[in-house]
Scaffold this motif. Structure first.
Motif, PDB file in Angstrom:
ATOM      1  N   HIS A  24     -23.719 -36.256  26.593  1.00 51.29           N
ATOM      2  CA  HIS A  24     -24.855 -36.244  27.509  1.00 51.29           C
ATOM      3  C   HIS A  24     -25.875 -35.199  27.051  1.00 51.29           C
ATOM      4  CE1 HIS A  24     -21.875 -38.449  29.832  1.00 51.29           C
ATOM      5  NE2 HIS A  24     -22.845 -38.862  30.620  1.00 51.29           N
TER       6      HIS A  24
ATOM      7  N   GLN B 112     -30.580 -39.480  37.370  1.00 58.85           N
ATOM      8  CA  GLN B 112     -29.371 -38.999  38.043  1.00 58.85           C
ATOM      9  C   GLN B 112     -28.175 -39.909  37.734  1.00 58.85           C
ATOM     10  OE1 GLN B 112     -29.035 -36.231  39.914  1.00 58.85           O
ATOM     11  NE2 GLN B 112     -27.081 -36.583  40.974  1.00 58.85           N
ATOM     12  N   GLY B 113     -28.458 -41.173  37.531  1.00 60.62           N
ATOM     13  CA  GLY B 113     -27.393 -42.117  37.179  1.00 60.62           C
ATOM     14  C   GLY B 113     -26.759 -41.800  35.837  1.00 60.62           C
ATOM     15  N   TYR B 114     -27.453 -41.028  35.035  1.00 59.56           N
ATOM     16  CA  TYR B 114     -26.922 -40.643  33.712  1.00 59.56           C
ATOM     17  C   TYR B 114     -26.366 -39.224  33.703  1.00 59.56           C
ATOM     18  CZ  TYR B 114     -28.601 -44.916  31.561  1.00 59.56           C
ATOM     19  OH  TYR B 114     -28.769 -46.227  31.214  1.00 59.56           O
ATOM     20  N   LYS B 115     -26.169 -38.692  34.887  1.00 60.72           N
ATOM     21  CA  LYS B 115     -25.626 -37.334  34.960  1.00 60.72           C
ATOM     22  C   LYS B 115     -24.224 -37.299  34.353  1.00 60.72           C
ATOM     23  CE  LYS B 115     -24.203 -34.134  38.654  1.00 60.72           C
ATOM     24  NZ  LYS B 115     -24.356 -32.902  37.926  1.00 60.72           N
ATOM     25  N   SER B 116     -23.953 -36.240  33.642  1.00 67.78           N
ATOM     26  CA  SER B 116     -22.587 -36.024  33.165  1.00 67.78           C
ATOM     27  C   SER B 116     -21.781 -35.435  34.312  1.00 67.78           C
ATOM     28  CB  SER B 116     -22.603 -35.046  32.004  1.00 67.78           C
ATOM     29  OG  SER B 116     -21.288 -34.666  31.687  1.00 67.78           O
TER      30      SER B 116
ATOM     31  N   LYS C 146     -16.772 -42.209  35.130  1.00 67.48           N
ATOM     32  CA  LYS C 146     -17.666 -43.005  34.291  1.00 67.48           C
ATOM     33  C   LYS C 146     -16.894 -43.835  33.263  1.00 67.48           C
ATOM     34  CE  LYS C 146     -21.994 -41.099  33.328  1.00 67.48           C
ATOM     35  NZ  LYS C 146     -23.111 -40.651  32.485  1.00 67.48           N
TER      36      LYS C 146
ATOM     37  N   ILE D  90     -32.990 -42.855  38.342  1.00 65.21           N
ATOM     38  CA  ILE D  90     -32.348 -43.431  37.154  1.00 65.21           C
ATOM     39  C   ILE D  90     -31.731 -42.313  36.310  1.00 65.21           C
ATOM     40  CG2 ILE D  90     -32.710 -44.844  35.073  1.00 65.21           C
ATOM     41  CD1 ILE D  90     -33.096 -46.380  37.709  1.00 65.21           C
TER      42      ILE D  90
ATOM     43  N   ALA E  77     -27.684 -46.353  36.556  1.00 61.67           N
ATOM     44  CA  ALA E  77     -27.905 -46.132  37.991  1.00 61.67           C
ATOM     45  C   ALA E  77     -27.492 -47.346  38.811  1.00 61.67           C
ATOM     46  CB  ALA E  77     -29.380 -45.827  38.237  1.00 61.67           C
TER      47      ALA E  77
ATOM     48  N   GLY F 244     -23.209 -44.928  38.284  1.00 67.00           N
ATOM     49  CA  GLY F 244     -24.505 -44.291  38.513  1.00 67.00           C
ATOM     50  C   GLY F 244     -24.711 -43.995  39.988  1.00 67.00           C
TER      51      GLY F 244
ATOM     52  N   ARG G 282     -23.091 -40.865  41.253  1.00 70.68           N
ATOM     53  CA  ARG G 282     -23.826 -39.648  40.885  1.00 70.68           C
ATOM     54  C   ARG G 282     -25.096 -39.516  41.739  1.00 70.68           C
ATOM     55  NH1 ARG G 282     -20.402 -40.989  37.455  1.00 70.68           N
ATOM     56  NH2 ARG G 282     -19.471 -39.456  36.052  1.00 70.68           N
ATOM     57  N   ILE G 283     -25.714 -40.650  41.981  1.00 70.91           N
ATOM     58  CA  ILE G 283     -26.912 -40.652  42.828  1.00 70.91           C
ATOM     59  C   ILE G 283     -26.530 -40.230  44.246  1.00 70.91           C
ATOM     60  CG2 ILE G 283     -28.579 -42.229  43.905  1.00 70.91           C
ATOM     61  CD1 ILE G 283     -28.568 -43.660  41.049  1.00 70.91           C
TER      62      ILE G 283
END
Lengths: 480, 489, 545
Positions: free
Chosen positions: C90, C28-32, A79, C26, A110, A115, A118-119
Motif C-alpha cells: 500500500h 478509503q477503500g484502498y486503506k491498508s 482484504k 474511493i 470501495a 472497501g 474500511r469506509i
C-alpha cells in the motif's frame, strides 16, 4: 513545487503523531516484554482466565441500529477478497468467477465488502464525510450476502450486518434514503404497495380456492400481486392441488423489504409490527410466500427489527418451494407433464444464503475477539438450495443443468432490496452478466423463486439468445 | 612494474609466455583466434578476487576459463587481458547425501564428478555425453540441457560464490548466510544450519544473472548443485521412429505421466556417430539405422525398484496398445545387438574427450535452440531447405532432440561435421547455420544460449531485453572487464 | 497537497474517467489494514497512508503510459494486484498513486506445453481450476486462493505441493515487466517474439530482478504479463463438495490421497521426511502447526479456544504427525507402488496411520490463508524459509524459544509448537514457517519487536531467512547476507528508478519504520548510514532525524 517537499516522508503527519503517542504509552516499557509464556493464568483447561492477556471485555449487541457494534468486524477485514471471488473450492476458472455484483460493476475496491469495511471505519471515526460517492458505495449493492457467507467461511465477521448498519447510519444522519428510494417509500406509505397501485390487490385470485379460515396464510407480496399475478395463481393452484387450505390477508400490504433494506428502521419496524399483527389476527400458524424477498424479510428481518428470534414470531414462514419439494418427496405431488426446455435454477439470495434464522445476540466481546456467550453464526447454511432442484428433477424427462455459480456462490442480479430502484444500471449490468453465464451453460429457461429476478431476466434478455425466465411455481403448474 | 609481475604477486601461478597464451587463443569453434596478455591459475577465491580487483583498477579484461575443451568460442580472449584458468580450483568441497547436493569448484570435471559421486551411490544430472574434461560448473551454468526429464524441478543450481566485476566476493542463495565459508562442512566444524541449498535471493535472484552469461557477469568460484541418488536398476527401451511428429505425440502422452528418466531422440547420423567404434562403421550404421531412434531409460530408485519399473512398463504397454500402436518400444533395437547396454552406459556417464562429434572429420559445428516438440519436424524441414541451397550434404547432419520438463519443450541440436582444413566447407556451414538459424527464429525457435554468428541477430531481435541487460551488466561489471566482446557487451 | 491537475488529467486521459479516482471515499477503500497480513501493527500505522488517487489500467500500454506520466510529474506509485499482502503493498508516501491491476485478467492456456499466459488480475484458484481442467496443477502459494498468481509468484509461491513441483521461480516463464522508468523489458522467449513459453535468456537471465526469494514488493516495476508453468497432474479434476464453510475437493483415492501418520518422536518425524524424499515418492509431505488441527475441528473461534487451551507443552511435545499426499500420476498401480514404499518407511519410523478424509481442504486449490485469522484476528508468518530440512528443524525450535522467552503475550499461547516444516523438491530442500498470532486490539508493539528480533536471531544463528530485502531493515540484513546484498539491490534500484518513483521508500521502508517508531529505537544496534542512499527528498529520515 520542489520535489524535495513533495516526497518528504515526514509530512505524513498522522503517522508521526501516532508514533509519538505510542511512544508515550507507559505500557510499552519494562515488564511488558518480560512476561513468561509458562503462566498458569492462561488456559486452565476450561477456556477461562486469560489473565495475562488483559483485553477487557466490552458489551456487544448484533444490533444494526448502532454502527459501533460492527467496528470489530470492520477492523478485522483482512482484504483477502474472498467476498469478491467465488469460493475457492468452487472457483470455476477464469470465467464467471466473481460473486460480488457491485464490485464487478464498479472495479474500485470501495465497491467490494473489503472497501466498504474500511469506509465504515471512516464513517465511525468521522474521517469520512457523507457524500454522493459514499452513498453510492453503500447503496449500489444488493445486500445479497455473498460477501457475508464468504467471510464466514474463514473469519466469521458480520459483513452483512455491517453493511446494513451503515445504511441505518446514513438514515440516522439524515443523508438517506436516496431520492429514488424516498419516492418508493412514499408510495408504500400512501398506497401500501411499492408501485403506488391503487387497483385491487387480489384481482389475481380467480379460479382458485381461498379459505376463509385456515392454518396457512398465503402472503402474496407487491410484485406478485400487481406484476406477476400468474405466480399467485400458480401458488394457489399448487396449494389447492395439495389440499392445503390457505387464507389471504384482507388488506395485505407491502412487506417492508425495501424499507428495511435501505435502512429506514423505524418505518420498517412499524410495517413489520403491523404485518405480524395482521397475520396473527387471522390465527394462521404458517405463512406461505412465493416471493423470495418476502420470505427473507419476514423470517429474518422482522425478528431482527423486533429483537426477537425467528422462532418467536408466532408463526412459521415457509416458501412454496419448501412445500412443493416436501410434497414431491412424500409422493403427494407428482409432476407428469414433460417440460421441453433446458433449465437451470437461479439461486435468489433471499431464499438461499440470506435466510438462516435470526437470533438476537447480546453479550460481550473479549480476548482474541471471542464473544461471550458464544453463538452459532449465520453462515447461509440453511438456504433452500435443495428444494428447487428436487422439484426440477421430478419433472419427467427434464433437461436440467446448472449455472456455473450456484447455491451460496450464486451471482445476485441486483433486482431486489431496492437496488433496482436507485441503481437500475447496476441491475441491468448484473442481469446481463448472469444471462451471459446462462448462455455459456446452454440454459434456455431460468427458473427462479424470486419474481423480481424473473422480471429482470425477462426485461434485459436479448431475444436472440432464446432465454426466458419463469418462476418455479409457473414451472410446477406447467408440469402438473 | 609489468602486469605479469603484479599478477605473480596475487596468484600462485601466472604466465605471459606465448606457448601458454596459445592454449586459450583458439577452440573447437569457427571463431577467430584471440590472444590474452597473461594467464593466471588461481587456487582460491581470494586469488581470483585479487586478480579481478587488479584488473578492475587497471581496466584490463579478464576471461574466466574452467574447462579444458571449448566448443563455442566464448572463452577466446577477444580484447586481450588476463585469462583466469580455474582448472586448479578443482575440489569437490562437499557431498551431502542427506540433503542431496554437491558443492564444488569450477575446475571439477564431469569425469571427476561422476567418479566421486558414483563411489557414494549418487549421480548428478548430466547433459548428453558431456565431455569428461569439461567443467561441470560451466556446463551447468550455461544451461546445458540435461537428459533426465522426470523431475519437475529440473534446474540443479543452488548457491553460488561469485566474484563480481569489481573483485568483491559474494554468495548467492541460502549460502549467503554469514559464516558460510568454502569449507563449511560438518567435518570442518564451520557448520551453519543453512546448507546453501536454496538458489534464490538474497534480495534479488543473483544466480539468474550469472546463468547463461558466459563469464560476462561474474566469476563463480564454487557452486552447490542438486544430486540424485543413483538408481538401483536401469532398463533402456528403444523405438525406431520414421515419423517424428508421431513420436512427439507419443512423448506428449507419456512424459506428463512422469514415465522414464533419460529420454532422447537421435537421428541416424548422430546415433551412428555416437555408437560407432570406428569412423568406418558410421556409413554402414547410418544405412541400417531407422531415421530416428527414441531411447527411454526406466529406473528404479531407492526403494522397491522392480515395482517402480513394473508400473512404468505396464503404463507404456497400455498406452502403446490402446493409442500408439505404431510405436515399437523394445529393450533392443532390431539388428543392433548389445546396443542397449552400450547406449545406457553412454547416457549414464561422461564422454571422454575428444567429443564423438569429431569422429567423422575432426571438427563440428552445433546449432541448438529451445522449441516446442510439435514443431521439431518443421525445423528439420527448414534446415533441409536451407542445406539444399548449398553443396554441404544433407546426409552429414546430426540431429538430436532432447525433451524437457515432461515434454513441454525440447532442445533441438543440429550438428555439422566437417574437416577443419576445409575452409570452404567451414564457410558454407557458417552460412547454413546463419540462414537456417534466422529462419528457425522466424518460426519460433528460441536461441537462449547465444553463440557464434547468430549472437548479433539474437540480441538485435531482443532489443528491450538487450538494452536492459546492458544496464544490469553496468551494475555488476561497471567497467565491462568480464569477458568483453562476448554476447552483447 | 494532491496530484497536480495537469498530471491527473494526463492520467485520466490514459484510462478514461471511469477508471481513475481521487474521491476520498474511493481512497478509503484502498486503506491498508487495520486488519490483514502484517497489518494492525506499527509498520502499518506508521508507514502507510491513503492514496491520493487510484487508477486501473486495462493493458500494458496503459500501464506504461501511466508510469511514464508518473515519472514526468514525479508522482510516486505502487502497483497493487489484489492488495492482500498487507501494508507493504500500500501507499507509503503522501500524494501517491495506486495502480490497481485487477482489470488485467488476460488468460490463455497452452495445453500441450502446460503453461498459462496471464495478467496480474488473474487469481490462483481460478488458475488452478483451469489447470485441473487440462490435467495439470500448480502451487497455490501462501497468499491463498484469492491472490494474484503473478504477484504471489513474485514473492512467494510454495506450499506442501512443492515436494514434487519445486520452487516458484522455476515456474516463471516469459514475463513482461514495465520498469520503474516506464521502459518495457520482455524476458525469456518474449524477449524476441510474442511467444512466452520459455523463461530463460537469451544469455544472462533477467529474471534476476523479478524477485529474490521473497520478492521486492513492487519497488522494481510492474509485471503486466507472465507465462506460468504448470505441472502434469491426474487427468480428472477433483470435484468440489459441501456447502461453505465446509467445502472441500473430493479425491479419488485410487489416484490421489492424503494419509496422516502419527510417529512417536520428532526424530522419527524428520527421518520419515528424509526417507520420503530419498524414495522420490509423494506429492506433499508436511508437518503443520498443531493448532491448525484445532482450527479444522472448531466450528468457530470460541470453540477453537475451547479445544486449543486443553493442550499443554507436554501434550504437544509428544504429538508428531506426518501428513503425506500420494499421487498416482500415471496409474492406480503407481499409487499402489507409492503406498507400499510409504508403508515401508512408516514401519521404519514407527508410524501409525490415522483416519484421514478422502478430500482436500487445504492445499490443492486453497492455501487457506484466510482461515489463519479465525482464532485471534491477527496473523503473520514471521518466517517462511526454504533451506535444508536440517535448518528447517532447528529453525522452528529457535523461533519457539524466542517467542516463549519474552513475547508471549502479546503473541498467542502455542505451547512451544515449533511451527511448520516439510521437505521440498524430494528432499533437496526443507521448509520452515513460523506463524504468530495476536489480538490486534491489544498493545502490539511487542509483535513489532518480535518481528525484528527474529531477524537478529537468524543472523546470530546463521539461518537463511525469507525476511530479507524490503521485509526487514535493509541495513540490518544487508551486510550479513551475501555479504552486502543490499548494496547490489540498491544499485539495481537506482539504475532503474533513480528518483525512487516506484513505491518509495521500499526497499528501505523498514529501515525508516524503525527510525520513526520510537518503541523500536532501543533495538537499533546495527550500523545505519548518516543518510540513506535515496534521492535527497529523503534526507530528513536519517538517524538523527
Amino acid at each position: 513545487m520542489a520535489r524535495d517537499d513533495r516526497f518528504d516522508l515526514s509530512v505524513t503527519k498522522k503517522n508521526m503523531e501516532y508514533a509519538a503517542e505510542v511512544a508515550k504509552d507507559k505500557r510499552l516499557t519494562g515488564d511488558r516484554y518480560k512476561l513468561s509464556v509458562i503462566d498458569p493464568e492462561y488456559g486452565d483447561g476450561k477456556g477461562n482466565s486469560h489473565g495475562r492477556y488483559d483485553t477487557p471485555r466490552t458489551p456487544l449487541e448484533f444490533n444494526i441500529e448502532e454502527i459501533k457494534n460492527f467496528k470489530y468486524d470492520m477492523d478485522h477485514c483482512i482484504k483477502c477478497k474472498g467476498c469478491y471471488w467465488v469460493e475457492h473450492t468452487y472457483n470455476p476458472g477464469v470465467k464467471f468467477n466473481v460473486r460480488c455484483p457491485a464490485n464487478l460493476w464498479n472495479d474500485f475496491d470501495a465497491f467490494g465488502a473489503m472497501g466498504k469495511m474500511r469506509i465504515g471505519l471512516g464513517v465511525i471515526d468521522g474521517s469520512l464525510e457523507w457524500s454522493p460517492t459514499l452513498l453510492q458505495v453503500l447503496y449500489a449493492c444488493p445486500l445479497c450476502g455473498a460477501c457475508d457467507v464468504a467471510c464466514k467461511r474463514n473469519l466469521d465477521l458480520e459483513i452483512e450486518l455491517s453493511l446494513e448498519a451503515l445504511r441505518v447510519k446514513a438514515v440516522q444522519d439524515g443523508v438517506a434514503p436516496l431520492p429514488a428510494h424516498k419516492t418508493a417509500v412514499d408510495k408504500i406509505i400512501e398506497t401500501g404497495n411499492i408501485y403506488g397501485e391503487k387497483s385491487d390487490r387480489k384481482a389475481w385470485a380467480k379460479d382458485v380456492k381461498v379459505a376463509d379460515k385456515a392454518d396457512t396464510l398465503y402472503y402474496v407480496g407487491d410484485n406478485t400481486s400487481y406484476k406477476n399475478p400468474q405466480i399467485a395463481q400458480a401458488t394457489a393452484t399448487i396449494l389447492n392441488k395439495l389440499g392445503i387450505d390457505f387464507m389471504l390477508l384482507d388488506d395485505e400490504k407491502n412487506d417492508g423489504n425495501v424499507v428495511f433494506s435501505i435502512g429506514m428502521m423505524d418505518l420498517a419496524r412499524k410495517i413489520a409490527k403491523e404485518n405480524i399483527e395482521a397475520i396473527k389476527a387471522t390465527g394462521a400458524k404458517r405463512v406461505v410466500v412465493s416471493d423470495a424477498e418476502a420470505y427473507r424479510v419476514m423470517k429474518v428481518d422482522y425478528p431482527k427489527l423486533l429483537n426477537i428470534a425467528t422462532a418467536d414470531l408466532g408463526f412459521e414462514v415457509v416458501h412454496i418451494l419448501e412445500i412443493a419439494a416436501q410434497a414431491i418427496e412424500d409422493g403427494t405431488l407428482v409432476l407428469t407433464t414433460p417440460v421441453d426446455t433446458r433449465m437451470a435454477y437461479h439461486d435468489a439470495s433471499s431464499v438461499s444464503r440470506l435466510c438462516d434464522d435470526w437470533t438476537p445476540y447480546k453479550g460481550e466481546r473479549g480476548w482474541m475477539g471471542m464473544i461471550y456467550p458464544g453463538q452459532r453464526r449465520r453462515r447461509g447454511r440453511e438456504g433452500l438450495y435443495a428444494q428447487a432442484r428436487t422439484i426440477m428433477a421430478a419433472i419427467p424427462g427434464a433437461d436440467n443443468t446448472e449455472f456455473i455459480r450456484i447455491r451460496e456462490n450464486a451471482f445476485d442480479i441486483c433486482a431486489g432490496r431496492g437496488t433496482d430502484i436507485a441503481f437500475p444500471a447496476l441491475t441491468k449490468f448484473a442481469t446481463a452478466h448472469r444471462l451471459d453465464e446462462a448462455k455459456e451453460c446452454g440454459i434456455e429457461t431460468i427458473v427462479s423463486a424470486d419474481p423480481q429476478c424473473r422480471d429482470a431476466f425477462n426485461a434485459y434478455k436479448d431475444p436472440k439468445d432464446g432465454i426466458e425466465a419463469i418462476d418455479i411455481t409457473e414451472l410446477i403448474v406447467k408440469a402438473l | 612494474m609489468s602486469m605479469i609481475n603484479e599478477l605473480e604477486k596475487l596468484v600462485a601461478k601466472a604466465s605471459d609466455k606465448a606457448a601458454d597464451l596459445e592454449v586459450y587463443a583458439k577452440d573447437m569453434s569457427m571463431m577467430p583466434a584471440g590472444y590474452a596478455d597473461a594467464v593466471v591459475w588461481p587456487e582460491s577465491t581470494e586469488e581470483v578476487s585479487a586478480v579481478v580487483k587488479y584488473a578492475y583498477e587497471n581496466n584490463i579484461p579478464v576471461v574466466p576459463v574452467s574447462s579444458q575443451t571449448h566448443m563455442y568460442g566464448s572463452t577466446i580472449p577477444k580484447q586481450g587481458g588476463i585469462v583466469i584458468d580455474m582448472k586448479n580450483m578443482n575440489k569437490i568441497l562437499e557431498i551431502d547425501l542427506k540433503h542431496k547436493f554437491v558443492r564444488f569448484q569450477p575446475g571439477v570435471t564431469w569425469n571427476q564428478m561422476y567418479e566421486e559421486l558414483d563411489k557414494v551411490g549418487a549421480r548428478i544430472m548430466m547433459p548428453f555425453t558431456p565431455l569428461g574434461n569439461r567443467s561441470v560448473l560451466s556446463d551447468t551454468l550455461d544451461r546445458c540441457v540435461i537428459t533426465n526429464t522426470v523431475y519437475d524441478y529440473g534446474e540443479v543450481t543452488q548457491s553460488l560464490e561469485i566474484v563480481w566485476g569489481d573483485g568483491s566476493v559474494f554468495r548467492s542463495g541460502s549460502g549467503s548466510v554469514h559464516g558460510f565459508a568454502a569449507d563449511n562442512t560438518p567435518t570442518h566444524g564451520l557448520y551453519t544450519p543453512s546448507r546453501g541449498v536454496d538458489p534464490s535471493g538474497p534480495g534479488l535472484d543473483f544466480y539468474r544473472i550469472v546463468q547463461g552469461a558466459q563469464g560476462t557477469m561474474g566469476i563463480i568460484t564454487w557452486m552447490s548443485a542438486k544430486l540424485e541418488l543413483k538408481s538401483q536398476i536401469d532398463k533402456i527401451y528403444f523405438a525406431p521412429i520414421e515419423d517424428l511428429d508421431y513420436a512427439n505425440e507419443f512423448l506428449y502422452k507419456i512424459m506428463p505421466r512422469r514415465i522414464g528418466q533419460e529420454i532422447v531422440l537421435l537421428n541416424k547420423v548422430d546415433l551412428a556417430t555416437v555408437i560407432a567404434d570406428t569412423v568406418e562403421d558410421i556409413p554402414e550404421l547410418c544405412a541400417k539405422l531407422p531415421e530416428w531412434t527414441l531411447a527411454i531409460v526406466l529406473s528404479g530408485v531407492k526403494r522397491r525398484p522392480e515395482e517402480k519399473i513394473a508400473y512404468e512398463e505396464h503404463y507404456l504397454t497400455d498406452v502403446i496398445n490402446t493409442t500408439f500402436k505404431d510405436i515399437s518400444l523394445k529393450p533392443a533395437l532390431p539388428g543392433f545387438p548389445g546396443l542397449g547396454r552400450k547406449l545406457l552406459n553412454i547416457l549414464k556417464t561422461p564422454w571422454n574427450a575428444p567429443s564423438w562429434k569429431t569422429k567423422p572429420y575432426g571438427a563440428y559445428e552445433d546449432m541448438f535452440f529451445i522449441a516446442r516438440p510439435e514443431k521439431a519436424s518443421e525445423y528439420v524441414e527448414i534446415l533441409s531447405k536451407v542445406v539444399a541451397k548449398h553443396t554441404y550434404p544433407h546426409t552429414m547432419i546430426g540431429a538430436y532432440i532432447q525433451p524437457i520438463e515432461h515434454n513441454r519443450a525440447c532442445q533441438i541440436e543440429f550438428t555439422f561435421f566437417y574437416d577443419p582444413a576445409n575452409e570452404a566447407e567451414k564457410e558454407e556451414i557458417a552460412a547454413i547455420v546463419y540462414e537456417a538459424g534466422v529462419e528457425m527464429m522466424n518460426n519460433g525457435a528460441q536461441f537462449t544460449r547465444p553463440y557464434g554468428n547468430l549472437v548479433p541477430v539474437i540480441y538485435d531481435r531482443a532489443g528491450g531485453y538487450t538494452a536492459t541487460l546492458k544496464r544490469v551488466k553496468g551494475i555488476f561489471d561497471e567497467k565491462n572487464i568480464l569477458n568483453p566482446g562476448t554476447l552483447c557487451f | 497537497m494532491a496530484i497536480s491537475r495537469q498530471a491527473y488529467k494526463a492520467l485520466e486521459s490514459v484510462t478514461g474517467s471511469k477508471y481513475i479516482s481521487e474521491d476520498p471515499v474511493i481512497m478509503q477503500g484502498y486503506k491498508s489494514g487495520p486488519g490483514g497480513y502484517e497489518a494492525g501493527l506499527g509498520y502499518e500505522r506508521v508507514m502507510t497512508v491513503l492514496p491520493a488517487a487510484v487508477i486501473l489500467p486495462k493493458d500494458t500500454e496503459e500501464v506504461q503510459k501511466i508510469v511514464k506520466i508518473c515519472n514526468r510529474y514525479h508522482i510516486p506509485y505502487v502497483p497493487y494486484a489484489t492488495g492482500f499482502y498487507g501494508p507493504k503493498t500500500h501507499c507509503h508516501v503522501d500524494d501517491e498513486l495506486i495502480i490497481d491491476m485487477k482489470r488485467m485478467q488476460q488468460f490463455s492456456w497452452d495445453e500441450k506445453h502446460m503453461y498459462a499466459d496471464i495478467g496480474p488480475g488473474v487469481i490462483y484458484s481460478s488458475l488452478q481450476q483451469e489447470a485441473f481442467n487440462k490435467g495439470c496443477y500448480g502451487v497455490i502459494g501462501g497468499g491463498g486462493a484469492q491472490c494474484s498468481a503473478i504477484a504471489n509468484l513474485l514473492g512467494d509461491g510454495w506450499s506442501p505441493l512443492s515436494l514434487k513441483i519445486g520452487l516458484p521461480h522455476r515456474r516463471i516463464l516469459g514475463t513482461e515487466l514495465v520498469l520503474p522508468d516506464g521502459e518495457i523489458v520482455r524476458m525469456g522467449s518474449l524477449a524476441g517474439s510474442d511467444d512466452p513459453f520459455w523463461g530463460e535468456g537469451p544469455g544472462p537471465d533477467l529474471r534476476c530482478i523479478l524477485r529474490g526469494f521473497t520478492g521486492l514488493r513492487g519497488c522494481l516495476g510492474i509485471v503486466t504479463r507472465m507465462a506460468v508453468k504448470y505441472l502434469p497432474f491426474i487427468q480428472e479434476s477433483p470435484k468440489p463438495q459441501g456447502i461453505a464453510p465446509n467445502t472441500s475437493l473430493a479425491l479419488d483415492e485410487k489416484r490421489i490421497r492424503w494419509i496422516n501418520y502419527q510417529v512417536p518422536t520428532k526424530d522419527d518425524q524428520v527421518k520419515a521426511m528424509y526417507e520420503i524424499g530419498a524414495a522420490e515418492i509423494g506429492g506433499a509431505c508436511t508437518k503443520v502447526p498443531v493448532f491448525w488441527r484445532a482450527i479444522a475441528k472448531a466450528e468457530d473461534k470460541e470453540e477453537f479456544w475451547d479445544i486449543w487451551l486443553k493442550e499443554s507443552e507436554e501434550s504437544l511435545k509428544n504429538f508428531h504427525l506426518v501428513r503425506v499426499m500420494l499421487i498416482g500420476y500415471a496409474s492406480e498401480e503407481q499409487m499402489d507402488y507409492e503406498l507400499a514404499v510409504l508403508d515401508d518407511i512408516m514401519q521404519e519410523c514407527h508410524g501409525k496411520p490415522r483416519r484421514t478424509k478422502a478430500s482436500d481442504e487445504s492445499w490443492l486449490k486453497n492455501a487457506d490463508s484466510a482461515g489463519m485469522w479465525l482464532m485471534t484476528g491477527s496473523y503473520v508468518s514471521v518466517e517462511f524459509v526454504i533451506e535444508s530440512l536440517n535448518q528447517s528443524v532447528q529453525h522452528g525450535e529457535s523461533f519457539a524459544a524466542l517467542k516463549a522467552s519474552e513475547y508471549t503475550p502479546p503473541l498467542f499461547p502455542d505451547f512451544g509448537d515449533p511451527g511448520w516444516f516439510q521437505n521440498f523438491e524430494s528432499g533437496h530442500q526443507g521448509y520452515s514457517e513460523f506463524l504468530i498470532y495476536w489480538d490486534q486490539d491489544e498493545d502490539t508493539s511487542g509483535v513489532d519487536r518480535f518481528f525484528l528480533q527474529t531477524s537478529k536471531m537468524n543472523i546470530e544463528n546463521n539461518y537463511y531467512s525469507s525476511h530479507l530485502g524490503p521485509h526487514q531493515p535493509l541495513y540490518l540484513t544487508g551486510p550479513q547476507y551475501g555479504p552486502n546484498y543490499h548494496l547490489w539491490l540498491l544499485k539495481v534500484k537506482n539504475e532503474f528508478d533513480p528518483d525512487w518513483i516506484c513505491h518509495p521508500p521500499v526497499p528501505l521502508a523498514h529501515d525508516i519504520f524503525v527510525q520513526r517508531a520510537e518503541w523500536m529505537h532501543d533495538m537499533i544496534d546495527w550500523e545505519v548510514p548518516e543518510k540513506f542512499p535515496m534521492p535527497s527528498w529523503t534526507a530528513t529520515l536519517t538517524k538523527e532525524a
